[in-house]
Design a protein around this motif. Sequence first.
Motif, short mmCIF file in Angstrom:
data_model
loop_
_atom_site.label_atom_id
_atom_site.label_comp_id
_atom_site.label_asym_id
_atom_site.label_seq_id
_atom_site.Cartn_x
_atom_site.Cartn_y
_atom_site.Cartn_z
N CYS A 35 -46.22 -5.79 50.63
CA CYS A 35 -46.19 -5.68 52.10
C CYS A 35 -47.12 -4.62 52.67
CB CYS A 35 -44.77 -5.43 52.62
SG CYS A 35 -43.52 -6.56 51.99
N HIS A 50 -45.11 -5.39 57.59
CA HIS A 50 -44.60 -6.72 57.23
C HIS A 50 -43.29 -6.60 56.45
CE1 HIS A 50 -47.74 -9.35 58.69
NE2 HIS A 50 -48.67 -8.56 58.18
N GLN A 51 -42.49 -7.67 56.55
CA GLN A 51 -41.22 -7.73 55.85
C GLN A 51 -41.29 -8.65 54.63
OE1 GLN A 51 -38.68 -5.65 57.16
NE2 GLN A 51 -40.55 -5.05 58.25
N ALA A 52 -42.47 -9.20 54.38
CA ALA A 52 -42.69 -10.04 53.18
C ALA A 52 -44.15 -9.89 52.78
CB ALA A 52 -42.34 -11.49 53.47
N SER A 73 -48.98 -13.12 56.74
CA SER A 73 -47.89 -12.79 55.81
C SER A 73 -46.89 -13.93 55.64
CB SER A 73 -47.16 -11.54 56.32
OG SER A 73 -45.98 -11.30 55.59
N ASP A 74 -46.18 -13.85 54.52
CA ASP A 74 -45.08 -14.77 54.23
C ASP A 74 -43.93 -14.63 55.23
OD1 ASP A 74 -45.82 -16.40 52.17
OD2 ASP A 74 -44.99 -15.16 50.57
N ASP A 75 -43.89 -13.51 55.97
CA ASP A 75 -42.81 -13.32 56.93
C ASP A 75 -43.02 -14.10 58.23
OD1 ASP A 75 -44.71 -11.86 58.32
OD2 ASP A 75 -43.79 -9.91 57.95
N CYS A 91 -45.59 -13.79 60.34
CA CYS A 91 -46.25 -12.99 61.37
C CYS A 91 -47.68 -12.63 60.97
CB CYS A 91 -45.49 -11.68 61.61
SG CYS A 91 -43.78 -11.88 62.10
#
Length: 386
Positions: free
Chosen positions: A337, A356-358, A376-378, A380
Amino acid sequence: MSSEDHMDQFEDEGEETIVEEGDDHDDIVDDNNDDMDEDQDKEEILLEDDSVQGFFAHKEPVFSVDLHPQQQHLAVSGGSDDRAYLWRLDTGEQVAALAQHGDSVSSVKFSSDGSLVASGGMDGKVHVYRTADPYAQCATLEGPDEIQFVTWHPKGAVLLAGAHDASLWMWSLPTGAFMQCFSGHSAPVTCGQFTHSGRHIVSGAEDGSVIVWDPKSAAIVRQFTSADERFHQDAVTCLAVSRDDQVILTGSVDSTAKLVHVNGTILGSLSGATESVEAVGLCDALPLAATGSVDGSLSIWDINTMRLRTTLRHDDSVTRVVWHDGEPLLTSVSMDCSVRTWDARTGECVRTWRGHQAGIMDVALTRDGRTAVTASDDGCCLVFSE
């Protein structure tokens, strides 16, 4: 097991608990406190947000992001929601929602002059738009199956796409006229680009091969394959071409990177990773190369001597590396992240950004290297700036 659970276990057994000096009870309490501290540290990292702006329309993992080469406040992003968007870095405002694909958008890219933008999807289609208002779609390109990447000619409106069916396709824009189909790989094409002069195309595939093509005739100029034991013995994941177009750096699932000359010479193997090499880059300021791996390592190499200079580290897989223009600075992103910028001469991490959270899948830098936009995977895209 918490300290309360530890005590309950003995009570359930009907035994009287006596804690004497030297008992393991203190160790258990210490271990629990260590776990709590570690969880707290992780929570603080997840809550840390250094971004100055964000784009949140995707809601699902975002795979690709790019910046307009002139209007660097304008970004394009695409992801698993089957959509690509144009949006502004300075405000986070959505400028345009591009036509929906029938499957995930795997790759987005502005043309070299920024007049066109393309989105390539796993539905086998490429949508191309004019970036001048009102962002009108000028072509829908079809032919290959699942699109793995799209990339533009460095000097003209010619688009190249690599596909899962082992082919590459090339079109002339804005008309969308078909130009060439390149056949030579025997497995999905994973990476590719025009050389900086635009005179050749270089591509890599899951069959462990790298091919240098003549774009005019679609003929193979040079080919490197796993039949040569000095070359990759597993899927090629990424590649980079030197500024003078003489050297190609490739990364592979076989945990190595290879440095080859366009004349067909294998210059050497960069073998420092323990897992797949997923990101590579060549510095245009000094004779340095960078390789990033699933094992979290980011290795800096002297390509004149083929020696490892230093190994830097992320806490998870390195997914993308980008050298700064004209500087020995390198920005990397990771599944941990974080966005990190390094001075390749000293190995110093000069900047770390979080938010980021992921895991982060892609990054694009402004020309001055002071601002990064991430996918990102999150679900966003975030903007980080000095």
